[in-house]
Design an enzyme around this catalytic site. Sequence first.
Site, PDB file in Angstrom:
ATOM      1  N   LYS A  43      72.396  70.199  28.697  1.00 60.61           N
ATOM      2  CA  LYS A  43      71.469  70.398  27.572  1.00 60.61           C
ATOM      3  C   LYS A  43      72.064  71.235  26.433  1.00 60.61           C
ATOM      4  CE  LYS A  43      67.081  69.593  29.993  1.00 60.61           C
ATOM      5  NZ  LYS A  43      66.534  68.391  29.380  1.00 60.61           N
ATOM      6  N   TYR A  74      62.263  70.389  39.368  1.00 60.57           N
ATOM      7  CA  TYR A  74      62.744  69.176  38.707  1.00 60.57           C
ATOM      8  C   TYR A  74      64.245  69.346  38.471  1.00 60.57           C
ATOM      9  CZ  TYR A  74      63.774  65.399  35.573  1.00 60.57           C
ATOM     10  OH  TYR A  74      64.349  64.271  35.033  1.00 60.57           O
TER      11      TYR A  74
HETATM   12  C1  LIG Z   1      66.395  72.014  35.392  1.00 55.86           C
HETATM   13  C2  LIG Z   1      66.839  70.628  35.054  1.00 55.86           C
HETATM   14  N1  LIG Z   1      67.805  70.061  35.777  1.00 55.86           N
HETATM   15  C3  LIG Z   1      68.269  68.836  35.494  1.00 55.86           C
HETATM   16  C4  LIG Z   1      67.742  68.092  34.454  1.00 55.86           C
HETATM   17  C5  LIG Z   1      68.258  66.724  34.154  1.00 55.86           C
HETATM   18  O1  LIG Z   1      68.977  66.701  32.974  1.00 55.86           O
HETATM   19  P1  LIG Z   1      69.251  65.328  32.202  1.00 55.86           P
HETATM   20  O2  LIG Z   1      67.937  64.911  31.619  1.00 55.86           O
HETATM   21  O3  LIG Z   1      70.257  65.669  31.168  1.00 55.86           O
HETATM   22  O4  LIG Z   1      69.766  64.355  33.197  1.00 55.86           O
HETATM   23  C6  LIG Z   1      66.732  68.653  33.680  1.00 55.86           C
HETATM   24  C7  LIG Z   1      66.138  67.894  32.567  1.00 55.86           C
HETATM   25  O5  LIG Z   1      65.122  68.221  32.020  1.00 55.86           O
HETATM   26  C8  LIG Z   1      66.258  69.945  33.985  1.00 55.86           C
HETATM   27  O6  LIG Z   1      65.272  70.527  33.280  1.00 55.86           O
END
Ligand SMILES: Cc1ncc(COP(=O)(O)O)c(C=O)c1O
Length: 451
Positions: free
Chosen positions: A288, A145
């Site tokens: 994050k 993801y």
């Molecule tokens: C590993 C990873 N990459 C990218 C994202 C996407 O981040 P955002 O929700 O800030 O767009 C997430 C979100 O959970 C993630 O866990």
Amino acid sequence: MSSRLVDRDARAVWHPYTQMLTRPAPLPIVRGEGVYLYTEDGRKLLDGTSSWWVNIHGHSHPRLNEALGAQARRLEHVVFANCTHEPAVELAERLLGVLPHGLTRVFYSDNGSTAVEVAMKLACQYWGNRGQGNRRTFVALHHAYHGDTVGAMSASGDSLFTRPFASMLFGVARVHPPYCYRCPIGLERTTCHIECLGDTAPASLDTLGAVLESHAGSVAAVIVEPMLQGAGGMIVWPAEYLAGVRRLCDRHGLLMIADEVLTGFGRTGRMFACNHADVTPDIICLSKAITGGYLPLGATAVTEPVYEAFLSEDRTRTFFHGHSFTANPLSCAVAIESLRLFAETDIIGKVQALEGWMRSGLEAFRSLDLVGDVRVIGGVGIVELVSDRATKSAGGYLDTLGPRLTQACLDRGLLLRPLGNIVYLMPPYVITESETAWAIEQMHAALESVA
Ligand SMILES: Cc1ncc(COP(=O)(O)O)c(C=O)c1O
């Protein structure tokens, strides 16, 4: 008309990842402090998922509050294409000081998906700028993801999340991750040699080694979530697989993109997940917890060779990408303060202690019939539920156990958000030992009540 927050919300708001017709009413949160959230109707809830995996120092942290206020009084925002400012420069300097050695430039954006989108566009143009535009394919992992924008979705595993948009996505080569509980080649971790990498003996299965052996000439980059694949099932890796990804990228002369949007800033018990295997990716994606979970910010850091591929008298080689809120000073100022907290206190040691509390606390879950696997890495404790232990069959993301468990935990004062049959505890790092034990107790009781 009711003025209660949930009623006003029901009339005006559309929530993410939420079936608005059948959802339970959202929790009206009015205040946060430390690991707790407080609702309009007087409930106190332990934030068991760090508010979508972002919070690390606890809610409403005095130092982060102060940094935010001070920056707001100085400069709230300015275009970053032809301006710079102290918070962006200082944050880049500090990030380069803690990132795996060899990453030398920081490109800002504003969330995790855009940090990934930037990484993929950089990899694509990197090869174009070097006269190898034929290298266009990305290699990604099943169960990945990477976010909700089109590039990030394309790299994400085929799932409920991406299927409605299949016609918008571009193809990627897909390989197996080291999902040890459901080993793609039926081995046991205690005796295997990470054969799922296909490094030494390319298997018939789509291993990274086999796919690169046959397609390396057309590949731009391999993108992975190192050590912990998050939304695709909270899959914890052996560090050897991560080391193998780097080795294979080196062997075939490819770029390695590490998506550390979830894992960065201590979540796996090291500052970055790449530290577990002592590898430096060519491109790393951060978001994050970069701001301690306060404000949106994305950062994509690269090595010098990647950066240099964009330096040219020829202006068509420019990286034409940017967002209105690139390097927002408020976000950067809070991120700097968060890094100061890391420098002043042994936060990583605290996450490692949390890992120990979770390991011992979650062990008891193995005796529950509906528990297939228990895994822990850093500040993340995971329980994988199955309907049949022998066949390991499970309901997946839409498993009705998820919402029932969420409610049962809520009734006990614990806010969790299972990914269907994957239940996990990922609290802010400031949780204490007794609060961790309490949260695990509530999870156990909730599981027993829905079993
Ligand atoms: C590993 C990873 N990459 C990218 C994202 C996407 O981040 P955002 O929700 O800030 O767009 C997430 C979100 O959970 C993630 O866990």
